[in-house]
Design a protein around this motif. Structure first.
Motif, mmCIF file in Angstrom:
data_model
loop_
_atom_site.group_PDB
_atom_site.id
_atom_site.type_symbol
_atom_site.label_atom_id
_atom_site.label_comp_id
_atom_site.label_asym_id
_atom_site.label_seq_id
_atom_site.Cartn_x
_atom_site.Cartn_y
_atom_site.Cartn_z
ATOM 1 N N PHE A 132 -3.640 1.569 -0.944
ATOM 2 C CA PHE A 132 -4.237 1.212 0.354
ATOM 3 C C PHE A 132 -3.699 -0.119 0.859
ATOM 4 O O PHE A 132 -3.736 -0.398 2.065
ATOM 5 C CB PHE A 132 -5.772 1.164 0.250
ATOM 6 N N HIS A 133 -3.207 -0.957 -0.059
ATOM 7 C CA HIS A 133 -2.697 -2.273 0.348
ATOM 8 C C HIS A 133 -1.207 -2.255 0.661
ATOM 9 O O HIS A 133 -0.580 -3.305 0.817
ATOM 10 C CB HIS A 133 -3.004 -3.325 -0.729
ATOM 11 N N ASP A 134 -0.631 -1.068 0.759
ATOM 12 C CA ASP A 134 0.770 -0.909 1.155
ATOM 13 C C ASP A 134 0.787 -0.429 2.598
ATOM 14 O O ASP A 134 0.670 0.768 2.871
ATOM 15 C CB ASP A 134 1.443 0.091 0.217
ATOM 16 N N THR A 135 0.922 -1.356 3.529
ATOM 17 C CA THR A 135 0.739 -1.055 4.947
ATOM 18 C C THR A 135 1.988 -1.431 5.761
ATOM 19 O O THR A 135 2.842 -2.182 5.283
ATOM 20 C CB THR A 135 -0.457 -1.826 5.529
ATOM 21 N N LEU A 190 -6.939 -9.412 3.722
ATOM 22 C CA LEU A 190 -7.696 -8.471 2.907
ATOM 23 C C LEU A 190 -8.566 -7.575 3.779
ATOM 24 O O LEU A 190 -8.758 -6.392 3.476
ATOM 25 C CB LEU A 190 -8.557 -9.220 1.884
ATOM 26 N N LYS A 191 -9.059 -8.102 4.877
ATOM 27 C CA LYS A 191 -9.842 -7.282 5.795
ATOM 28 C C LYS A 191 -8.989 -6.161 6.393
ATOM 29 O O LYS A 191 -9.466 -5.040 6.571
ATOM 30 C CB LYS A 191 -10.433 -8.146 6.911
ATOM 31 N N ILE A 192 -7.718 -6.465 6.682
ATOM 32 C CA ILE A 192 -6.814 -5.431 7.186
ATOM 33 C C ILE A 192 -6.600 -4.352 6.134
ATOM 34 O O ILE A 192 -6.626 -3.148 6.418
ATOM 35 C CB ILE A 192 -5.469 -6.052 7.605
ATOM 36 N N LEU A 193 -6.409 -4.783 4.880
ATOM 37 C CA LEU A 193 -6.180 -3.835 3.796
ATOM 38 C C LEU A 193 -7.427 -2.994 3.530
ATOM 39 O O LEU A 193 -7.329 -1.780 3.299
ATOM 40 C CB LEU A 193 -5.767 -4.582 2.524
ATOM 41 N N TYR A 194 -8.595 -3.622 3.593
ATOM 42 C CA TYR A 194 -9.833 -2.872 3.373
ATOM 43 C C TYR A 194 -10.113 -1.910 4.515
ATOM 44 O O TYR A 194 -10.721 -0.849 4.309
ATOM 45 C CB TYR A 194 -11.005 -3.833 3.190
ATOM 46 N N LYS A 195 -9.661 -2.255 5.703
ATOM 47 C CA LYS A 195 -9.793 -1.310 6.823
ATOM 48 C C LYS A 195 -8.992 -0.052 6.524
ATOM 49 O O LYS A 195 -9.436 1.073 6.811
ATOM 50 C CB LYS A 195 -9.312 -1.949 8.127
#
Length: 319
Positions: free
Chosen positions: A254-257, A98-103
């Motif tokens: 944003f959570h599609d990385t 989640l930290k990666i997604l929030y970044k």
């Protein structure tokens, strides 16, 4: 997550409902954007989706797409407080993925100047995880508000008195309210001149209502929580009606990385390996089940590049 409390009277205003006198159930038969009226007797106009929250897994709801503006509407008007009472998003905690997604979400804002000295409001913040993420990174003027939350947990409306805010985030909220113009007008009053607002929401244009059994689509339709789902054109129209200037468009959530496993199609495939509900995303990862699935591994690696673009974000600037 968005809700009622002191703001419910504003957020629930609607030109929605006509009352079915035989069932005493309100139905959304009129498009909230262009006033097109659907024929309730035309079965071909409706698609049936099941609720993707485990507690209500056996319940089904009909949706319809406006042929004029392409907005998708959930037909039945329900008591949303009943459904939010067992909403799995309240179980979310900050994890390293989640930290990666929030970044990634932070970078969407930072692309347009967002920094630690700016004031920020996450409107409809749920349990406030993104606010906490920012505060841990010394964004001391980051605030959250969610009308469904208790006063002790981001439900205290007095935080809005800190307006005007330089940046406002409206992530997965606009589709949860009856009258988007009422909500956006309220946010316009909270946004500083020259301020930015980022609206993240599903993209109705890319949702295939003929495949209600596919998690790539039923997650975004998300009955009965998503009342109205809009296209890019409609969201831009709503923003411009507030006098906002269109600034930027992101054609995915944003959570599609590109990170391994951290994309929408991988998560949707993981759901299908279990019970198909979104609850599995908020429970301990069943790593063995995931890694033994060839389809999951395929989407974990390539899912970002095979995105169906079922979600979007649009940035506006207030003049």
């Amino acid at each position: 997550m968005i809700g009622d409390n002191s703001h419910l009277s504003l957020l629930s205003q609607t030109n929605v409902a006509s009352l079915d006198s035989t069932k005493s159930i309100q139905k959304r038969l009129q498009c909230s954007i262009c006033d097109y009226c659907v024929d309730e007797k035309d079965n071909s106009a409706f698609a049936t989706f099941f609720c993707n929250v485990r507690a209500f897994r056996e319940e089904k709801f009909q949706v319809w797409r406006c042929p004029k503006c392409q907005t998708i509407h959930c037909l039945d008007v329900v008591d949303l407080s009943h459904y939010y009472a067992k909403y799995p998003f309240t179980q979310a905690v900050i994890t390293w993925p989640l930290k990666i997604l929030y970044k990634n979400l932070h970078q969407q804002l930072a692309k347009h100047g967002f920094s630690q000295h700016h004031s920020f409001l996450d409107y409809g913040c749920g349990t406030g995880l993104f606010v906490n993420y920012l505060q841990q990174r010394n964004f001391v003027r980051a605030y959250g508000y969610d009308p469904y939350a208790s006063k002790e947990n981001f439900g205290d409306a007095t935080v809005l008195e800190k307006a005007p805010f330089d940046y406002i985030l409206l992530q997965d909220v606009i589709e949860h309210v009856e009258n988007p113009s009422v909500l956006l007008a309220e946010l316009n009053s909270l946004l500083a001149p020259g301020g930015y607002i980022l609206i993240g929401t599903p993209n109705a244009a890319n949702l295939d209502l003929s495949q209600p059994h596919i998690s790539d689509f039923y997650n975004a339709v998300h009955v009965p929580y998503h009342l109205h789902i809009y296209t890019r054109n409609v969201v831009e129209f709503l923003g411009k009606n507030q006098g906002w200037e269109f600034v930027d468009f992101f054609d995915r959530a944003f959570h599609d990385t590109p990170w391994f496993g951290l994309n929408t199609r991988a998560w949707n495939q993981y759901q299908r390996l279990l019970d198909g509900t979104i609850n599995v995303v908020f429970q301990p990862l069943q790593l063995k089940t995931a890694l033994l699935s060839h389809k999951f591994l395929f989407y974990a690696i390539f899912g970002y590049w095979l995105s169906l673009h079922t979600e979007m974000s649009i940035m506006f600037r207030k003049s």
